[in-house]
Design a protein around this motif. Structure first.
Motif, PDB file in Angstrom:
ATOM      1  N   GLY A  49      15.546   6.571   5.587  1.00  0.00           N
ATOM      2  CA  GLY A  49      16.807   6.552   4.863  1.00  0.00           C
ATOM      3  C   GLY A  49      17.943   5.851   5.576  1.00  0.00           C
ATOM      4  O   GLY A  49      19.009   5.644   4.990  1.00  0.00           O
ATOM      5  N   ARG A  50      17.754   5.483   6.846  1.00  0.00           N
ATOM      6  CA  ARG A  50      18.798   4.753   7.556  1.00  0.00           C
ATOM      7  C   ARG A  50      18.862   3.312   7.046  1.00  0.00           C
ATOM      8  O   ARG A  50      17.867   2.777   6.545  1.00  0.00           O
ATOM      9  CB  ARG A  50      18.535   4.767   9.063  1.00  0.00           C
ATOM     10  CG  ARG A  50      18.703   6.144   9.703  1.00  0.00           C
ATOM     11  CD  ARG A  50      18.520   6.053  11.216  1.00  0.00           C
ATOM     12  NE  ARG A  50      19.501   5.158  11.819  1.00  0.00           N
ATOM     13  CZ  ARG A  50      20.687   5.541  12.273  1.00  0.00           C
ATOM     14  NH1 ARG A  50      21.050   6.812  12.176  1.00  0.00           N
ATOM     15  NH2 ARG A  50      21.514   4.672  12.822  1.00  0.00           N
ATOM     16  N   PRO A  51      20.020   2.656   7.175  1.00  0.00           N
ATOM     17  CA  PRO A  51      20.143   1.288   6.651  1.00  0.00           C
ATOM     18  C   PRO A  51      19.372   0.249   7.462  1.00  0.00           C
ATOM     19  O   PRO A  51      19.039  -0.817   6.944  1.00  0.00           O
ATOM     20  CB  PRO A  51      21.655   1.022   6.716  1.00  0.00           C
ATOM     21  CG  PRO A  51      22.161   1.951   7.785  1.00  0.00           C
ATOM     22  CD  PRO A  51      21.305   3.182   7.679  1.00  0.00           C
ATOM     23  N   GLU A  52      19.082   0.542   8.739  1.00  0.00           N
ATOM     24  CA  GLU A  52      18.360  -0.424   9.558  1.00  0.00           C
ATOM     25  C   GLU A  52      16.870  -0.447   9.191  1.00  0.00           C
ATOM     26  O   GLU A  52      16.340   0.481   8.594  1.00  0.00           O
ATOM     27  CB  GLU A  52      18.493  -0.092  11.054  1.00  0.00           C
ATOM     28  CG  GLU A  52      19.917   0.002  11.562  1.00  0.00           C
ATOM     29  CD  GLU A  52      20.469   1.412  11.486  1.00  0.00           C
ATOM     30  OE1 GLU A  52      21.536   1.643  12.078  1.00  0.00           O
ATOM     31  OE2 GLU A  52      19.842   2.278  10.834  1.00  0.00           O
ATOM     32  N   LYS A  53      16.221  -1.542   9.589  1.00  0.00           N
ATOM     33  CA  LYS A  53      14.767  -1.647   9.498  1.00  0.00           C
ATOM     34  C   LYS A  53      14.190  -1.372  10.883  1.00  0.00           C
ATOM     35  O   LYS A  53      14.725  -1.843  11.890  1.00  0.00           O
ATOM     36  CB  LYS A  53      14.342  -3.045   9.031  1.00  0.00           C
ATOM     37  CG  LYS A  53      14.998  -3.497   7.734  1.00  0.00           C
ATOM     38  CD  LYS A  53      14.535  -2.671   6.550  1.00  0.00           C
ATOM     39  CE  LYS A  53      15.120  -3.231   5.256  1.00  0.00           C
ATOM     40  NZ  LYS A  53      14.741  -2.419   4.077  1.00  0.00           N
TER      41      LYS A  53
END
Length: 203
Positions: A49-53
């Motif tokens: 769910g975090r914006p980073e990959k």
């Protein structure tokens, strides 16, 4: 993704190059030691769910008989009951294609029924781990020409002149022979050693 093949041919360097290329776009790398794979499901839950990959990276991965940490890896690769997070990929490097040791006795369990071959359960269990990686990239030992080209590249990077590079090819081959490998790592080591033996340019 599973990167397998000869040692010193750039498997880990390729993963680090991917991070360097795309870090500005939000790519992050989490390196997990083999002995910490039991915590892999918790790590995946934390970044979901975090914006980073995220690349979860297991370097030089292989398992010996009796080790059970691979079961956590299998669970994450398959997503268990829940689907795997869209922002997480598992990258692993290994010198062993099937990640686990295979023994001759296990092949005795293979049965032939008509024209079909049925592997034993032990063989199936070991092969199934590497099969869970969606992409395999294989690295092969360098040819002599490739090895010398890599040596020349690194020697130039270290400031060695073209004349010295051309005159050091036989020594570079002997260096590789003494280490039992023609690889990028061995070429880099010799180029660095050669550069260190050159006299400093006068001011």
């Amino acid at each position: 993704m599973l990167l397998t093949g000869a040692r010193g041919c750039g498997k880990s360097s390729l993963v680090k190059a991917v991070l360097n290329e795309f870090s500005a776009d939000g790519l992050r790398l989490i390196e997990v030691d083999k002995h910490d794979l039991v915590d892999l499901p918790d790590i995946v839950d934390l970044v979901d769910g975090r914006p980073e990959k995220f690349i979860i990276f297991c370097d030089d991965l292989s398992f010996e008989a009796g080790e059970t940490a691979y079961k956590a890896l299998k669970s994450v690769l398959d997503g268990s009951v829940a689907a795997p997070p869209a922002n997480v990929l598992i990258y692993a490097t290994s010198n062993r294609r099937h990640l686990m040791p295979e023994y001759m006795a296990e092949n005795l369990e293979v049965q032939r029924v008509g024209d079909e071959i049925h592997p034993g359960e032990a063989v199936e269990e070991k092969v199934s781990l590497s099969e869970r990686f969606g992409l395999w990239i294989s690295f092969y030992p360098f040819s002599q020409d490739d090895y010398l080209a890599v040596f020349a590249h690194w020697a130039r990077q270290f400031g060695v002149t073209e004349t010295v590079i051309a005159g050091s090819e036989r020594e570079a081959l002997n260096w590789a022979l003494s280490r039992g490998s023609r690889s990028g790592r061995v070429a880099w080591q010799f180029a660095r050693d050669l550069a260190g033996r050159q006299p400093e340019a006068s001011a």
